[in-house]
Design an enzyme around this catalytic site. Structure first.
Site, PDB file in Angstrom:
ATOM      1  N   THR A  43       0.824  -1.207   0.000  1.00 18.14           N
ATOM      2  CA  THR A  43       0.000   0.000   0.000  1.00 18.14           C
ATOM      3  C   THR A  43       0.857   1.255   0.000  1.00 18.14           C
ATOM      4  O   THR A  43       0.384   2.334  -0.322  1.00 18.14           O
ATOM      5  CB  THR A  43      -0.931   0.036   1.222  1.00 18.14           C
ATOM      6  OG1 THR A  43      -0.137  -0.068   2.411  1.00 18.14           O
ATOM      7  CG2 THR A  43      -1.919  -1.109   1.179  1.00 18.14           C
ATOM      8  N   SER A 153       8.656   3.149   7.319  1.00 20.77           N
ATOM      9  CA  SER A 153       7.698   3.699   8.282  1.00 20.77           C
ATOM     10  C   SER A 153       8.009   3.183   9.689  1.00 20.77           C
ATOM     11  O   SER A 153       9.124   3.297  10.158  1.00 20.77           O
ATOM     12  CB  SER A 153       6.268   3.364   7.856  1.00 20.77           C
ATOM     13  OG  SER A 153       5.325   4.095   8.605  1.00 20.77           O
ATOM     14  N   ASP A 317       9.330   7.949  10.157  1.00 22.09           N
ATOM     15  CA  ASP A 317       9.232   8.882   9.031  1.00 22.09           C
ATOM     16  C   ASP A 317       8.146   9.929   9.267  1.00 22.09           C
ATOM     17  O   ASP A 317       7.819  10.699   8.361  1.00 22.09           O
ATOM     18  CB  ASP A 317       8.977   8.148   7.723  1.00 22.09           C
ATOM     19  CG  ASP A 317       7.594   7.517   7.644  1.00 22.09           C
ATOM     20  OD1 ASP A 317       7.145   6.966   8.664  1.00 22.09           O
ATOM     21  OD2 ASP A 317       6.965   7.575   6.577  1.00 22.09           O
ATOM     22  N   ARG A 320       2.921   8.833  10.985  1.00 19.96           N
ATOM     23  CA  ARG A 320       1.917   8.368  11.947  1.00 19.96           C
ATOM     24  C   ARG A 320       2.041   9.191  13.219  1.00 19.96           C
ATOM     25  O   ARG A 320       3.111   9.694  13.553  1.00 19.96           O
ATOM     26  CB  ARG A 320       2.107   6.888  12.272  1.00 19.96           C
ATOM     27  CG  ARG A 320       1.836   5.961  11.105  1.00 19.96           C
ATOM     28  CD  ARG A 320       2.038   4.519  11.500  1.00 19.96           C
ATOM     29  NE  ARG A 320       1.821   3.644  10.367  1.00 19.96           N
ATOM     30  CZ  ARG A 320       1.052   2.547  10.383  1.00 19.96           C
ATOM     31  NH1 ARG A 320       0.435   2.211  11.494  1.00 19.96           N
ATOM     32  NH2 ARG A 320       0.914   1.812   9.312  1.00 19.96           N
ATOM     33  N   GLU A 403      -7.129   7.194   8.749  1.00 19.30           N
ATOM     34  CA  GLU A 403      -7.226   5.741   8.778  1.00 19.30           C
ATOM     35  C   GLU A 403      -6.954   5.212  10.175  1.00 19.30           C
ATOM     36  O   GLU A 403      -6.298   5.863  10.988  1.00 19.30           O
ATOM     37  CB  GLU A 403      -6.271   5.110   7.773  1.00 19.30           C
ATOM     38  CG  GLU A 403      -4.817   5.492   7.937  1.00 19.30           C
ATOM     39  CD  GLU A 403      -3.935   4.916   6.846  1.00 19.30           C
ATOM     40  OE1 GLU A 403      -4.468   4.326   5.890  1.00 19.30           O
ATOM     41  OE2 GLU A 403      -2.703   5.047   6.957  1.00 19.30           O
ATOM     42  N   SER A 405      -5.030   3.168  11.400  1.00 24.57           N
ATOM     43  CA  SER A 405      -3.657   2.902  11.826  1.00 24.57           C
ATOM     44  C   SER A 405      -2.893   4.185  12.112  1.00 24.57           C
ATOM     45  O   SER A 405      -1.685   4.260  11.904  1.00 24.57           O
ATOM     46  CB  SER A 405      -2.929   2.080  10.752  1.00 24.57           C
ATOM     47  OG  SER A 405      -2.978   2.732   9.497  1.00 24.57           O
TER      48      SER A 405
END
Length: 558
Positions: A43, A153, A317, A320, A403, A405
């Site tokens: 993704t 990530s 990165d 999040r 999202e 996550s």
């Protein structure tokens, strides 16, 4: 299943050997006939480990060449913005990319300080470069820019990642990643034939330009966050960059906007020895995980709360976020998304386009649906993956994309696009703005939402499956679900396409009045993931999960 050491401090046995990980990057050569060692874009880019021969010099040479060819065919003639995070493999991979890109006469912009560059900063740089004179965004035209972020990530320290962002500034769509991956795999077996310029020569080339990413991004933040409110309130924000690329951005934000931001743990260490272990027994730098963040929470509860009113986190990165509140701990990402939506769409952003929507993935909490309905906001549900928010954010169809996550981005205060990739920095700052403007922290506001919309219980579980069954997910239809009830309630919908854009889910979602589950296969393992939520009770959630496995197995013919 939660590992026995989850939430416990990392031990010496948990730490990587940085020299081994780096040397394997150069020494190990992948087998192009082994599916596990080929280039595969999930993704959000290609990810792997040098120790598993799935992220090595050969992969980056092949992918970089494929990207150079792809952008040439697409008519992208502007600079390519290139950044990396703090993973051990990110530095070597960035050097390899520069060697190949310069050999292809691509103008590459790297950080002028040699610093790490967060994912959202690359997206922001691309979009501002591609802005027309009237302030609108351009899809086509001369001199458009694109970018690459070298990052896996929040994945473990052994891993590397390589993401391509086209001119729209966010994760590349499937047609682009498929073309790049296919070409890269053609090159993989003879990667040594790909033309390169030695790094010592390439880095001195006029094609490699220095760009002040940090100042460019930080100077623009006032367009998306109300710093006047934060500053005048005196809200004290703590930040844990989790040893990631945002570590040097927070002091400049603090200085430029006159805030009270304290960086809780400023260490950068590619072994991440200061972390506590995540749910699966691995070091994983996930700022929304109660296990990965337990060391921070323990430190706060031991007395550090006296310095802060709330604490935010970002992953390596910085795409999040995580929010930690006193007397609460780490907020569930779904809960914070719902709080942000009610605040932003409830009058905090009068400059946003009228009728613009709330973007959410289908596996995010239905609490968001209830909040959106209560404030009259249009809901746009899309499949899993932030790439589905790129065009809606770019065009203004949605003002917010989030999202489950812990990824989100939203528009500037005047309604123009900010980033089309996840931005973990602005949610942390927004938490301070929300606290400043409402007098309540996000956890307190979530409790008010529970009183209004009901409490829910949410969980994700992974179930073993076969490769053949994984392939069957793509062909599922609503008719494949024969059940008529779920946890005692009549089924109201069986979805294999997203209502927001009609895109295939790659799985299925089943809903009732108070319950739902969604199932989709993993892109890298022989498992499928079941996401489920119940507004009835924890026991009902257990029942939903139990029945979901049976429903899916029958649909797949297991």
């Amino acid at each position: 299943m939660v590992a026995n050491n989850a939430g416990k401090p990392a031990t010496q046995d948990d730490l990587i050997d940085v020299d081994e990980v780096t040397s394997r990057y150069y020494d190990a050569v992948p087998d192009p006939d082994d599916p596990a060692q080929r280039v595969s874009f999930g993704t959000s880019g290609h990810r792997g480990s040098s120790l598993k021969t799935s992220f090595n010099e050969a992969h980056i040479v092949a992918i970089s060449q494929a990207i150079a060819e792809y952008r040439k065919k697409a008519g992208v003639t502007g600079p390519l913005y290139l950044g990396r995070d703090t993973h051990a493999l990110s530095g070597p991979a960035m050097k390899t990319a520069i060697e190949v890109l310069v050999a292809n006469d691509v103008t590459v912009r790297i950080d002028s300080r040699g610093d790490f560059v967060p994912t959202p900063v690359i997206s922001h740089a691309i979009l501002t470069h591609n802005r027309a004179a009237d302030g609108s965004q351009r899809f086509k035209g001369e001199g458009l820019a694109d970018g690459i972020v070298v990052t896996p990530s929040h994945n473990p320290p052994t891993d590397g990642g390589f993401k391509y962002d086209p001119v729209t500034g966010g994760p590349a769509p499937a047609e682009a990643t498929e073309a790049i991956a296919n070409r890269a795999n053609e090159l993989l077996g003879h990667f040594r034939d790909v033309k390169r310029v030695p790094y010592e020569e390439a880095i001195k080339s006029p094609l490699v330009e220095r760009f002040d990413y940090r100042d460019h991004y930080v100077s623009d933040l006032g367009d998306v966050i109300d710093f006047d409110a934060i500053r005048s309130s005196g809200v004290r924000l703590g930040i844990d960059p989790l040893g990631g690329a945002s570590v040097n951005y927070w002091p400049l934000i603090n200085e430029k906007y006159g805030l009270s931001i304290g960086v809780v743990r400023p260490e950068v260490d590619p072994t991440w020895r200061f972390m506590t272990i995540d749910h699966d027994g691995k070091i994983r730098m996930d700022p929304s995980s109660q296990y990965a963040m337990k060391g921070l929470v323990d430190e706060l509860n031991a007395g550090a709360w006296s310095k802060y009113d709330l604490v935010g986190g970002t992953d390596p990165d910085a795409d999040r976020h995580g929010i930690v509140c006193p007397d609460w701990g780490v907020m569930n990402p779904n809960h914070y998304l719902a709080v942000c939506i009610e605040y932003l769409f409830g009058g905090a952003r009068p400059g946003w386009p009228e009728g613009t929507g709330v973007g959410k993935t289908l596996v995010s909490s239905s609490l968001i649906d209830r909040v959106a309905a209560s404030i009259g906001a249009k809901l746009v549900e899309v499949p899993v993956g932030f790439k589905w928010f790129v065009d809606p954010l770019f065009t203004g169809e949605v003002a917010f994309g989030g999202e489950e996550s812990s990824g989100m981005s939203f528009l500037r205060r005047d309604g123009r696009v900010w980033t089309t990739d996840k931005d973990g920095i602005i949610p942390d700052l927004l938490a301070a703005e929300i606290t400043a403007k409402t007098g309540k922290n996000p956890a307190q506001l979530h409790q008010e939402q529970v009183a209004k919309f009901g409490e829910s219980w949410y969980r994700r579980v992974d179930t073993s499956t076969t490769l053949e069954q994984k392939r069957k997910f793509a062909g599922l239809t609503p008719e494949a679900v024969s059940a008529t009830t779920l946890a005692g309630e009549p089924i109201t919908a069986k979805l294999t396409e997203a209502p927001g854009n009609g895109a295939a889910l790659g799985g299925i979602k089943v809903t009732t009045k108070n319950n739902w589950f969604a199932a989709r296969p993993s892109g890298t393992e022989n498992i499928y993931k079941i996401y489920a939520e119940s507004f009835a009770s924890p026991e009902a959630l257990d029942q939903v999960l139990e029945e979901a496995t049976d429903v899916v197995d029958k649909a797949l013919g297991a």
